[in-house]
Design an enzyme around this catalytic site. Structure first.
Site, PDB file in Angstrom:
ATOM      1  N   TRP A 229      28.555 -29.596  -5.405  1.00  0.00           N
ATOM      2  CA  TRP A 229      27.638 -30.507  -6.084  1.00  0.00           C
ATOM      3  C   TRP A 229      28.427 -31.541  -6.900  1.00  0.00           C
ATOM      4  CZ3 TRP A 229      26.972 -31.407 -11.383  1.00  0.00           C
ATOM      5  CH2 TRP A 229      25.858 -32.147 -11.726  1.00  0.00           C
ATOM      6  N   HIS A 230      29.569 -31.086  -7.450  1.00  0.00           N
ATOM      7  CA  HIS A 230      30.351 -31.987  -8.271  1.00  0.00           C
ATOM      8  C   HIS A 230      31.018 -33.091  -7.462  1.00  0.00           C
ATOM      9  CE1 HIS A 230      29.981 -28.817 -11.344  1.00  0.00           C
ATOM     10  NE2 HIS A 230      30.129 -29.806 -12.179  1.00  0.00           N
ATOM     11  N   GLY A 231      31.388 -32.801  -6.240  1.00  0.00           N
ATOM     12  CA  GLY A 231      32.062 -33.845  -5.485  1.00  0.00           C
ATOM     13  C   GLY A 231      32.363 -33.417  -4.071  1.00  0.00           C
TER      14      GLY A 231
ATOM     15  N   PHE B  97      29.402 -37.753 -10.320  1.00  0.00           N
ATOM     16  CA  PHE B  97      28.897 -36.521  -9.697  1.00  0.00           C
ATOM     17  C   PHE B  97      27.422 -36.617  -9.338  1.00  0.00           C
ATOM     18  CE2 PHE B  97      32.295 -34.334 -12.403  1.00  0.00           C
ATOM     19  CZ  PHE B  97      33.251 -34.643 -11.464  1.00  0.00           C
TER      20      PHE B  97
END
Lengths: 364, 475
Positions: free
Chosen positions: B324-326, B475
């Site tokens: 989800w962050h990257g 993000f």
């Protein structure tokens, strides 16, 4: 159908100022007082930061209405702050942390070129008593100057935001090269360039660093923020691309080159790589042309490296993705379509090192 | 529009009074707030407003379809379609190039050459945050936790500018009831709001930006040039930087919402005082942790289906949380480290119970050791979070472990002070902060304004010129 809760069905009063049991109560404030507090804070904050605000307003594009408007507020604000001495605490704080010159608005012309023709013979370039410059026009290939672990090539890397990633990749690349040393890493300043010495005086910075680092060669990258109006030493403003702009920008580029090479050092000047936006690329091509011609006027002392072929597609077109040396597809350009990602920076750094190897014999 | 800018200050000074003036007329207030929020969002790129509009309309349609249907099969189909739509949009903008280029490189490794169309998709700011909020709304309607609200209410919820681009992830059930409350303009919780905004600005502009430019960026860019000590300090500095950056942003967001009369959930609670990874995730990005727990971990089965499945669920949740962050494999490793350690902690706890062993004594030494170990595990994971490749992460770890010789020019007293302040500030008792807020709220408005004005002086004079974007914007 069963619905357990309608999220809008509850009606409560204003948010409580005290939420957790045991927490010291806070005094709620009327909305009008909130606006008063914010207004006072902004007025006081502006008076205390007037010097910085004037610098920020002044740094905006010379041609822009935004700058004119900002200065309408910033100039009288600064005068009032200066009169009331409220600009002093900011100076004290900045002096304390060693950034006393942060808010200085320089008014400098910068060095002018001493080279006027493209046929000037390159002077002998030496560093540390040893020949390091490229050879004179040869009839037979002469030996290249040698650098090795005992006598390293000293490199100074500097520039705007375009310098950052290629510079860092160059550092990584030469970590295992014993004949090269980069004493100070990458000297970068974002949002800077040669067009606005009043914001950041790059020629002064570079000449100062050159004096302290004593590099054999200087690698420079500029231009990303230079497609804006400039002011010539006579105080005239010149819009980007006008004949006056071209003459003034050329004077600054040539002057900086001469100021460095006159100290028996070489310059590697990196061009701006092709960018995604065609209109912007048209601007940058004009800037690149000036770099190319000014470097060409100083053969053997200034080397222009055209970065477009390094990060462009087969037809010279803009590409976000390219294969690296191992054939893996990598993203080479940043989301802004101007800067490069690490793989792109690596390609540029390799080109710089290759060019250096063509000039010098780098052993180890 | 970035919070710590003059542009935003002007924007907010217009929005705040108009918002309170319109508050007695909810329909007008909602229209105004949606317009203001769209302007705030469109300031980056107006085209992305369309994305926000499509997300709002699409999710509202699915929520209504789910609500109106009595057929469970149909409801599941609508829910699946809504989830697919949200993840499809997120996947395209965030992961398209990552997965296509990864597939291309993997195929190339086995001798198959393909030339897919890589389009360098521009990531809309905040897409991960508003997509997760929209999902929570649709899923809660499916779960019959509440009924869909009117389109305008949902549009306000999804676009409300204080949380729009980097959270906190506010649940529909937390925000939508507040739209019906009568917000009393005589009782704004301004003391807390000003404290949070000023503290958030200091954390972001002074601490985070200083550490980033002074040590973190240089060391992570060329780890081979730095000693083990310098690199270790850069890793610790990054731990403080990302905390100051992200918690600073959400503090500002919570404070701005309070000034507008809205309450957001807390997002950080002294995470580096955590004594275990489980404890850490109760303190770090709490709104994401709750989201992952309620909409991913528990639907996967949580800890109710035996040990092995619990470990699998923990690992899956954290790996997906990493993604989800990257869009990078380094984020997957970051999630896997957290998932793996959480699973280990779970196993250790279960083993202790199974063997009838008592909990160890809660001594000072034990508390210190727990915190030290937890902080360093978190820092190990941060290396993968910050590094732009495995080789970069490997180089950083290699320097820390095997290259302790050499200088440490970047580890200046100011850097050490900033790291120390960043960590020590988390040990300040909550009561002390609450008391300070309470005392501040009792000052006269003019004095409060003057104090805040001096706060602006310190923040602006100590911070670097220009404003670096917040880490979590990407993000």
């Amino acid at each position: 159908m069963t619905v357990t809760r309608d999220p809008t069905s509850t009606t409560r009063t204003a948010p409580p100022a005290r939420r957790r049991t045991g927490e010291p109560p806070r005094r709620p404030m009327p909305a009008g007082h909130v606006i008063l507090v914010l207004t006072v804070a902004l007025v006081v904050g502006s008076l205390l930061n007037a010097r910085g605000m004037l610098k920020t307003a002044n740094s905006l594009n010379l041609d822009s209405t935004r700058r004119e408007l900002s200065l309408v507020f910033a100039k009288p604000l600064y005068r009032v702050a200066h009169f009331l001495h409220t600009d002093r605490p900011r100076l004290w704080i900045q002096d304390l942390i060693g950034r006393g010159g942060d808010d200085r608005i320089a008014s400098v012309a910068g060095p002018s070129p001493t080279t006027t023709t493209t046929t000037a013979p390159p002077p002998p370039t030496t560093a540390g008593g040893r020949s390091v410059g490229p050879p004179p026009p040869p009839t037979t290939p002469p030996a290249k100057p040698v650098f090795d672990v005992n006598h390293r090539l000293r490199v100074y890397l500097a520039g705007d935001s375009l310098a950052e990633v290629p510079g860092q990749e160059y550092l990584n690349l030469v970590t295992g090269v014993n004949s090269i040393t980069v004493p100070n890493g990458v000297d970068k300043k974002i949002s800077s360039g040669l067009s606005r010495p009043d914001y950041f005086d790059w020629p002064a910075r570079i000449l100062d660093q050159v004096k302290s680092i004593d590099p054999n060669t200087v690698v420079l990258t500029f231009g990303a923020n230079d497609d804006q109006a400039v002011q010539s030493p006579d105080g005239k403003k010149h819009s980007f691309g006008s004949p006056g702009w071209i003459a003034e920008y050329r004077r600054r580029v040539g002057g900086l080159m001469d100021a460095i090479v006159s100290q028996n050092r070489t310059v590697f000047w990196l061009g701006i790589p092709i960018v995604r936006d065609p209109a912007r690329w048209a601007h940058y091509q004009l800037i690149d042309q000036i770099y190319t011609s000014e470097a060409g006027a100083r053969p053997g002392r200034v080397f222009f490296i055209d970065t477009t072929p390094i990060v462009a597609g087969p037809q010279g077109e803009y590409e976000d993705f390219l294969p690296d040396s191992s054939g893996q597809t990598r993203r080479v350009r940043s989301a802004d379509g101007i800067h490069v990602e690490r793989p792109g920076g690596r390609l540029i750094a390799e080109a710089v090192l290759a060019k250096m190897r063509s000039v010098w014999d780098l052993r180890g | 529009m970035l919070f710590p800018t003059v542009t935003f200050a002007i924007f907010f000074m217009i929005v705040l009074p108009v918002s309170w003036l319109l508050m007695p007329k909810p329909a007008r207030w909602k229209l105004f707030m949606v317009a203001a929020s769209y302007y705030f969002y469109g300031y980056w790129n107006w085209r992305f407003i369309l994305l926000l509009v499509v997300s709002t309309l699409g999710n509202q349609v699915f929520a209504r379809l789910i609500h109106r249907s009595d057929d469970d099969r149909l409801r599941r189909i609508f829910l699946g379609a809504a989830v697919a739509m949200n993840l499809g949009v997120l996947g395209y903008f965030k992961y398209y190039d990552f997965f296509v280029s990864s597939a291309q490189n993997m195929l190339r490794d086995v001798g198959i050459s393909v030339a897919p169309d890589l389009v360098a998709v521009t990531l809309p700011v905040g897409i991960s945050f508003f997509t997760f909020q929209a999902l929570s709304y649709v899923i809660d309607v499916y779960r019959r936790n509440f009924e869909p609200v009117r389109l305008l209410d949902f549009a306000v919820y999804l676009s409300f500018f204080p949380h729009l681009v980097a959270g906190p992830i506010v649940r529909a059930a937390e925000f939508l009831p507040q739209l019906r409350e009568r917000h009393d303009p005589r009782r704004v919780d301004a003391g807390r709001a000003f404290f949070l905004i000023a503290g958030g600005l200091f954390k972001k502009v002074v601490i985070a930006n200083f550490l980033a430019t002074s040590i973190v960026d240089n060391v992570f860019a060329s780890p081979g040039r730095h000693s083990g000590y310098e690199t270790l300090m850069a890793v610790y500095a990054y731990a403080v930087q990302i905390y100051a950056d992200f918690s600073g942003y959400t503090d500002i967001a919570i404070g701005l919402a309070l000034l507008l009369g809205f309450r957001f959930p807390q997002n950080f609670d002294a995470p580096y005082t955590a004594r275990s990874l489980q404890d850490f995730w109760r303190r770090w990005h709490m709104t994401l942790s709750r989201w992952l727990r309620d909409y991913l971990y528990i639907p996967l089965g949580g800890n109710r289906r035996g040990r092995l499945l619990t470990y699998r669920n923990l690992m899956l949740t954290m790996v997906l949380g990493g993604l989800w962050h990257g869009a990078a494999w380094t984020f997957v490793v970051w999630g896997a480290i957290h998932g793996g350690v959480l699973a280990f902690e779970h196993w250790r706890h279960e083993e202790r119970i199974a063997r009838g062993l008592p909990e160890p004594d809660d001594t000072l030494m034990r508390r210190v050791a727990d915190r030290f170990i937890t902080f360093n595990i978190v820092c190990l994971a941060w290396v993968f979070f910050r590094a732009d490749s495995f080789s970069n992460a490997g180089a950083v770890l290699s320097r820390v472990l095997f290259h302790w010789g050499g200088g440490a020019a970047l580890v200046t007293p100011w850097v050490l002070l900033a790291i120390a302040v960043g960590i020590a500030s988390q040990y300040v008792p909550t009561r002390a902060i609450a008391t300070a807020m309470s005392e501040f709220s009792r000052l006269s408005p003019v004095i409060q304004g003057v104090v805040l004005g001096f706060g602006l002086l310190f923040i602006n004079a100590l911070g670097p010129r220009g404003v670096a974007p917040f880490i979590y914007f990407r993000f």
